[in-house]
Design a protein around this motif. Structure first.
Motif, mmCIF file in Angstrom:
data_model
loop_
_atom_site.group_PDB
_atom_site.id
_atom_site.type_symbol
_atom_site.label_atom_id
_atom_site.label_comp_id
_atom_site.label_asym_id
_atom_site.label_seq_id
_atom_site.Cartn_x
_atom_site.Cartn_y
_atom_site.Cartn_z
ATOM 1 N N VAL A 328 88.770 -24.010 17.540
ATOM 2 C CA VAL A 328 87.484 -23.931 18.231
ATOM 3 C C VAL A 328 87.634 -22.958 19.382
ATOM 4 N N THR A 329 86.888 -21.858 19.330
ATOM 5 C CA THR A 329 86.885 -20.849 20.385
ATOM 6 C C THR A 329 85.545 -20.903 21.100
ATOM 7 N N ALA A 330 85.596 -21.075 22.432
ATOM 8 C CA ALA A 330 84.369 -21.163 23.219
ATOM 9 C C ALA A 330 84.215 -19.916 24.075
ATOM 10 N N VAL A 331 82.988 -19.359 24.083
ATOM 11 C CA VAL A 331 82.642 -18.226 24.943
ATOM 12 C C VAL A 331 81.819 -18.779 26.096
ATOM 13 N N ILE A 332 82.323 -18.656 27.313
ATOM 14 C CA ILE A 332 81.620 -19.197 28.464
ATOM 15 C C ILE A 332 81.307 -18.085 29.445
ATOM 16 N N GLY A 333 80.370 -18.347 30.322
ATOM 17 C CA GLY A 333 79.962 -17.371 31.326
ATOM 18 C C GLY A 333 78.581 -17.706 31.834
ATOM 19 N N VAL A 334 78.176 -17.036 32.920
ATOM 20 C CA VAL A 334 76.865 -17.278 33.501
ATOM 21 C C VAL A 334 75.781 -16.711 32.577
ATOM 22 N N ALA A 335 74.550 -17.073 32.851
ATOM 23 C CA ALA A 335 73.430 -16.528 32.076
ATOM 24 C C ALA A 335 73.387 -15.018 32.242
ATOM 25 N N GLY A 336 73.221 -14.316 31.140
ATOM 26 C CA GLY A 336 73.185 -12.862 31.182
ATOM 27 C C GLY A 336 74.545 -12.211 31.073
ATOM 28 N N ALA A 337 75.567 -13.009 30.817
ATOM 29 C CA ALA A 337 76.917 -12.445 30.718
ATOM 30 C C ALA A 337 77.133 -11.690 29.412
ATOM 31 N N GLY A 338 76.284 -11.932 28.389
ATOM 32 C CA GLY A 338 76.426 -11.253 27.102
ATOM 33 C C GLY A 338 76.934 -12.154 25.997
ATOM 34 N N LYS A 339 76.863 -13.461 26.196
ATOM 35 C CA LYS A 339 77.410 -14.400 25.205
ATOM 36 C C LYS A 339 76.655 -14.315 23.876
ATOM 37 N N THR A 340 75.319 -14.425 23.927
ATOM 38 C CA THR A 340 74.522 -14.402 22.692
ATOM 39 C C THR A 340 74.632 -13.061 21.987
ATOM 40 N N ARG A 487 89.584 -29.201 9.586
ATOM 41 C CA ARG A 487 89.480 -29.134 8.126
ATOM 42 C C ARG A 487 89.546 -27.693 7.614
ATOM 43 N N GLY A 488 89.704 -26.726 8.514
ATOM 44 C CA GLY A 488 89.912 -25.345 8.066
ATOM 45 C C GLY A 488 88.823 -24.370 8.430
ATOM 46 N N THR A 489 87.792 -24.783 9.135
ATOM 47 C CA THR A 489 86.714 -23.873 9.518
ATOM 48 C C THR A 489 87.015 -23.272 10.891
ATOM 49 N N THR A 490 86.912 -21.976 10.971
ATOM 50 C CA THR A 490 87.065 -21.305 12.253
ATOM 51 C C THR A 490 85.744 -21.399 13.005
ATOM 52 N N VAL A 491 85.761 -21.982 14.195
ATOM 53 C CA VAL A 491 84.547 -22.257 14.960
ATOM 54 C C VAL A 491 84.515 -21.373 16.204
ATOM 55 N N ILE A 492 83.408 -20.670 16.386
ATOM 56 C CA ILE A 492 83.174 -19.873 17.597
ATOM 57 C C ILE A 492 81.847 -20.325 18.179
ATOM 58 N N CYS A 493 81.828 -20.709 19.437
ATOM 59 C CA CYS A 493 80.580 -21.168 20.043
ATOM 60 C C CYS A 493 80.495 -20.684 21.484
ATOM 61 N N SER A 494 79.277 -20.581 21.960
ATOM 62 C CA SER A 494 79.069 -20.282 23.378
ATOM 63 C C SER A 494 78.643 -21.571 24.070
ATOM 64 N N VAL A 511 86.051 -15.769 28.446
ATOM 65 C CA VAL A 511 85.201 -15.755 29.634
ATOM 66 C C VAL A 511 84.569 -14.371 29.776
ATOM 67 N N LEU A 512 83.239 -14.354 29.872
ATOM 68 C CA LEU A 512 82.503 -13.101 30.047
ATOM 69 C C LEU A 512 81.768 -13.112 31.375
ATOM 70 N N PHE A 513 81.675 -11.934 31.974
ATOM 71 C CA PHE A 513 80.837 -11.769 33.163
ATOM 72 C C PHE A 513 80.256 -10.358 33.138
ATOM 73 N N ASP A 514 78.956 -10.283 33.113
ATOM 74 C CA ASP A 514 78.251 -9.001 33.107
ATOM 75 C C ASP A 514 78.728 -8.099 31.967
ATOM 76 N N GLY A 515 78.946 -8.721 30.806
ATOM 77 C CA GLY A 515 79.349 -7.961 29.636
ATOM 78 C C GLY A 515 80.786 -7.513 29.629
ATOM 79 N N ARG A 516 81.614 -8.040 30.526
ATOM 80 C CA ARG A 516 83.024 -7.654 30.626
ATOM 81 C C ARG A 516 83.903 -8.873 30.367
ATOM 82 N N LEU A 517 85.046 -8.621 29.776
ATOM 83 C CA LEU A 517 85.954 -9.699 29.420
ATOM 84 C C LEU A 517 86.832 -10.052 30.622
ATOM 85 N N CYS A 518 86.787 -11.329 31.042
ATOM 86 C CA CYS A 518 87.591 -11.797 32.169
ATOM 87 C C CYS A 518 88.754 -12.680 31.738
#
Length: 876
Positions: A328-340, A487-494, A511-518
């Motif tokens: 499970v990989t999570a993408v976190i950051g403030v609103a507008g960071a570029g997650k979606t 069970r074998g599924t690669t999960v990516i979520c924000s 971790v994203l901030f303003d479209g940059r990788l932190c």
């Protein structure tokens, strides 16, 4: 003076002026109208009942007929050009009267009785049907000594006559209750006709061959059989298109679907050639994904005008990270960071901007089948609220699983998913929407996840799966994702703001901030990474909250340092793992290259069934339409109850027809909601390659058109038609129903076209109302067609109101006689067709108008489909 009297007088005097009616008793010139003004001639012979070109007046001995006219009184036309050179009048040679018809007859050959009565002479009779009640017609019958006319042997005058014409117009019966006869100057063989009260006289004529006259008091039980000629100038009314229209309208609606069906069949054959099913089960090891130097650019216009200068803006800046298989990989950051934006690109969704960079799936370039390996759950749950959880998943299975998958296997997959996601308690519960409460928010989010799991995706991407949920449901969702990863599924979520109890369920964090990788590495190393970068996180503090706060409040140079350190860390990780041998079997197992897993015909069948179920369960819309249609039919029928053939009756008749055309057109605005309410559902399912746009469009078309635009209008028409009292002829009823169905077809097609161009129901409703009002203004009732200003005249050609109104009012009024009976003016009976011509309407254009309406409907449908394909798609 009341408004109705003023309006009636205005029409009357306008017609007098336009057609040249002269009210002086010494003259009988004028338009072909039945009038109480009579010529002051001693002889019944009158050559001037009509004043069409070519008639010659000679009342003393006989009428000398010019070319194109015949009969004792020269009242019978022989060609259309003698009536009017422009085609506005035609010569009707049938025996069916219109306004007043003159017959010239001789005895039938080999009929001794008829020959004895006629005795070498000539019988002329005139029939004047009643235009108001249908029971007070009149007839005059003359027995001339010679075929050329005078002297007169006898004459009869018949009153209280009723004309009967069957629906096929094959014959005519003129039944007169009162008859008075007398002898003329040549009274040879006149004795039988010396009857001041000859009682009942019946005149019968077939359509084109002969007539008969019967009167028991004069003729006994015998019948006077005659061979007759006749000719009457009349305004043509188009009745020929009715039978064709009965076939054409359903055929046009059917043919409007031919392009979509043909396209679907071609795609169906293509899919069979290029589709091979993938594996049933995914590898327990899952798939890894490597992203390198990912950049994303969009164009931002600083100008108010669309064609203004645009500047390229970078949204994502050199994003590089690894997604571990079955984690499970999570993408976190403030609103507008570029997650979606990042997740959209990883899911392979189409973007408006420009994407640069590379991605490897298990160390190899992304295969063509990559979109089919990925399931993408968007942030907002947009499911059909009328379906149950089980139905939602089964429809998805039918659409997205390989066509060779047995039904039992599909049910087994769906049941397993329901069990694994903890949805067994709500299996048969409707999902619900704004109008009807269904499953809870957390359960709805799990249904969205289940929808993507039907195809057993190797990679599952979710945009903010916990947003909007309470703490418990958010935890349940994340636990579900962790089980899927195991069970074998690669999960990516924000995750917008992960709680402390959720973070341990996340294996990798980006971790994203303003479209940059932190940061991009294991979650358990995040705290240490921040500490080495100069940001010490307290031991009792949620590290996810801390990193979001830190990136928000940090200085620009501190953010730059974080970005640099994160890039170095990712580079070391990717360099270390680049030497590992990728597992090629995991990617090559899926060989699907077709765009869709199921054929077009399958898609159409499944979507039609789903649309019908959704329509039936949308009880509010269905109930509103049914109740409104029946209630309005009764109300409108009672409002216009008891139509008459006078001026007031004509106003009511025309008004009722136009009102009903307007009613059906405005009622089709509901098509906007029916179509736009599923807009987001369609966009997302289409983005997931569940079905073709043509299959969806045709399914929605059938669901809306058949029940709401064909069946209900027929019910409405059958109720209101007889209450109002329109003409009871079968063809008139059919023409009325056909025009109303065609109006619904055009209006609904236009609303579908409009729905594809607008994003919200409210804005589409405003635009639709404005356009309908403009169409109504140029529809031929509110504004006289011939008085429209030249610079606006082109608008009327775009108004389906005009074609529908002209077609239906011509059918109802074209062959009626309008009785003008106003105080202080002569009584006049005016042909309804002449009335319509003064309004700028053609009473003989039913077939043409129907063809134009059908053309409008097909055009709007084709444009709507093109716009659906081009405009209604997932783009961010």
């Amino acid at each position: 003076m009341s408004p109705i009297h003023f309006w009636s007088l205005a029409i009357y005097f306008s017609i007098l002026f336009l057609f040249g009616v002269n009210a002086q008793p010494s003259k009988c010139g004028g338009i072909p109208v039945v009038t109480e003004i009579t010529c002051s001639n001693d002889s019944p012979l009158n050559c001037t009942s009509f004043t069409f070109e070519g008639q010659t007046i000679d009342n003393t001995t006989k009428c000398t007929c010019a070319s194109g006219w015949e009969g004792v009184s020269c009242k019978q036309c022989t060609s259309n050009t003698r009536c009017a050179s422009d085609g506005s009048y035609v010569c009707d040679r049938t025996h069916i009267p219109w306004l007043q018809k003159n017959f010239g007859c001789s005895a039938v050959a080999n009929d001794s009785f008829s020959s004895g009565v006629v005795n070498g002479g000539y019988i002329e009779f005139n029939i004047f049907p009643d235009a108001v009640t249908g029971k007070n017609g009149t007839a005059t019958i003359y027995g001339w000594k010679y075929p050329s006319g005078p002297p007169l042997r006898w004459s009869c005058s018949a009153q209280s006559c009723i004309m009967t014409i069957p629906t096929d117009s094959s014959s005519m019966t003129f039944d007169c209750a009162i008859t008075e006869c007398k002898c003329g100057s040549a009274s040879v063989n006149c004795d039988p006709w010396k009857q001041e009260a000859a009682n009942r006289t019946i005149i019968r004529c077939d359509r084109s061959i002969g007539c008969s006259i019967s009167n028991e008091k004069i003729l006994g039980s015998s019948v006077l059989n005659l061979t007759c000629t006749t000719g009457e100038c009349k305004i043509p009314v188009d009745n020929s298109g009715t039978i064709a229209a009965i076939i054409v309208v359903p055929l046009v609606i059917l043919l409007s679907t031919v392009p979509f069906i043909a396209y679907g069949i071609l795609m169906c054959k293509w899919s069979r050639l290029h589709y091979s099913p993938g594996q049933d089960h995914i590898s327990s090891k899952g798939l890894s994904l490597r992203v390198s130097n990912l950049q994303y650019f969009v164009y931002d216009s600083k100008s108010f005008f669309p064609c203004g200068k645009k500047e390229e803006v970078q949204i994502l800046h050199d994003i590089s990270f690894d997604v571990k298989p079955a984690k499970v990989t999570a993408v976190i950051g403030v609103a507008g960071a570029g997650k979606t934006t990042l997740l959209d690109i990883l899911a392979g969704f189409e973007k408006k901007g420009r994407v640069r960079g590379s991605a490897l799936l298990d160390g190899k370039p992304l295969p063509k089948s990559y979109r089919y390996l990925v399931g993408y759950v968007l942030a907002e749950d947009k499911l059909l609220g009328t379906l149950t959880v089980f139905e939602q998943l089964m429809y998805t299975a039918h659409l997205r699983l390989p066509p060779d998958t047995p039904l039992a296997k599909k049910r087994e997959i769906v049941e397993d998913i329901i069990k694994d996601l903890g949805l067994s308690k709500v299996r048969d519960t409707r999902i619900g929407d704004e109008a009807e409460r269904g499953v809870s928010g957390g359960e709805k989010r799990r249904v969205s996840i289940a929808t993507q799991l039907v195809t057993s995706p190797k990679i599952l991407i979710l945009d903010e799966p916990t947003t909007g949920l309470d703490a418990y449901n958010a935890l349940v969702v994340m636990q579900t994702l962790q089980k899927l990863a195991q069970r074998g599924t690669t999960v990516i979520c924000s995750i917008h703001q992960p709680r402390s109890d959720i973070l341990p369920l996340v294996d990798e964090t980006v971790v994203l901030f303003d479209g940059r990788l932190c940061y991009a590495s294991k979650t358990k190393h995040l705290r240490t990474f921040l500490a080495k970068s100069g940001f010490e996180c307290p031991s009792n503090f949620n590290v996810a909250d801390f990193v979001i706060d830190t990136t928000t409040l940090a200085r620009a140079d501190q953010i730059d340092e974080l970005v640099r350190r994160a890039a170095d860390r990712v580079a070391r990780i990717q360099s270390k793992s680049s030497d590992e041998e990728p597992d090629s079997d995991k990617v090559s197992a899926t060989t699907q290259t077709a765009e869709f897993p199921t054929s077009w015909m399958t898609q159409l069948a499944i979507l039609s069934h789903r649309s019908f179920v959704n329509f039936i369960r949308s009880w509010t819309l269905l109930r509103t339409h049914v109740v409104a249609e029946i209630a309005l039919a009764i109300f409108i029928g009672l409002t216009y109850l008891g139509g008459k053939s006078n001026v007031q009756g004509v106003q009511n008749l025309a008004g009722s027809l136009f009102f009903q055309i307007s009613l059906f057109s405005f009622a089709c605005i509901s098509t906007l909601d029916l179509f736009m309410s599923e807009r987001l559902t369609f966009i997302r399912e289409r983005a997931n390659h569940s079905y073709r746009a043509s299959a969806y469009f045709l399914a929605k078309l059938a669901t809306d058109l058949v029940p709401l635009r064909i069946i209900l209008p027929i019910i409405y028409c059958l109720v209101t038609y007889w209450i109002i009292g329109y003409q009871s002829k079968v063809f008139n009823v059919l023409r009325f129903i056909i025009i109303m169905i065609a109006t619904n077809f055009v209006a609904a097609s236009f609303m579908m076209f409009l729905a594809t161009t607008m994003r919200t129901v409210s804005s589409a409703t405003v635009i639709a109302t404005l356009i309908l009002l403009i169409m109504l203004l140029f529809g031929g009732f509110v504004l006289n067609v011939d008085s429209i200003p030249v610079f606006l005249g082109w608008i009327r050609y775009l108004s389906w109101f005009l074609y529908a109104y002209e077609g239906v009012v011509g059918s109802e009024l074209g062959d009626l006689m309008v009785f003008v009976d106003l105080p202080g003016v002569p009584k006049v009976t005016i042909p309804g067709a002449a009335f319509l011509k003064q309004f700028g309407l053609n009473p003989s254009a039913f077939g043409r108008n129907l063809a134009i309406l059908a053309g409008f409907g097909v055009f709007y449908l084709i444009v709507a489909y093109i716009l659906l394909r081009v405009l209604v798609r997932y783009k961010q």
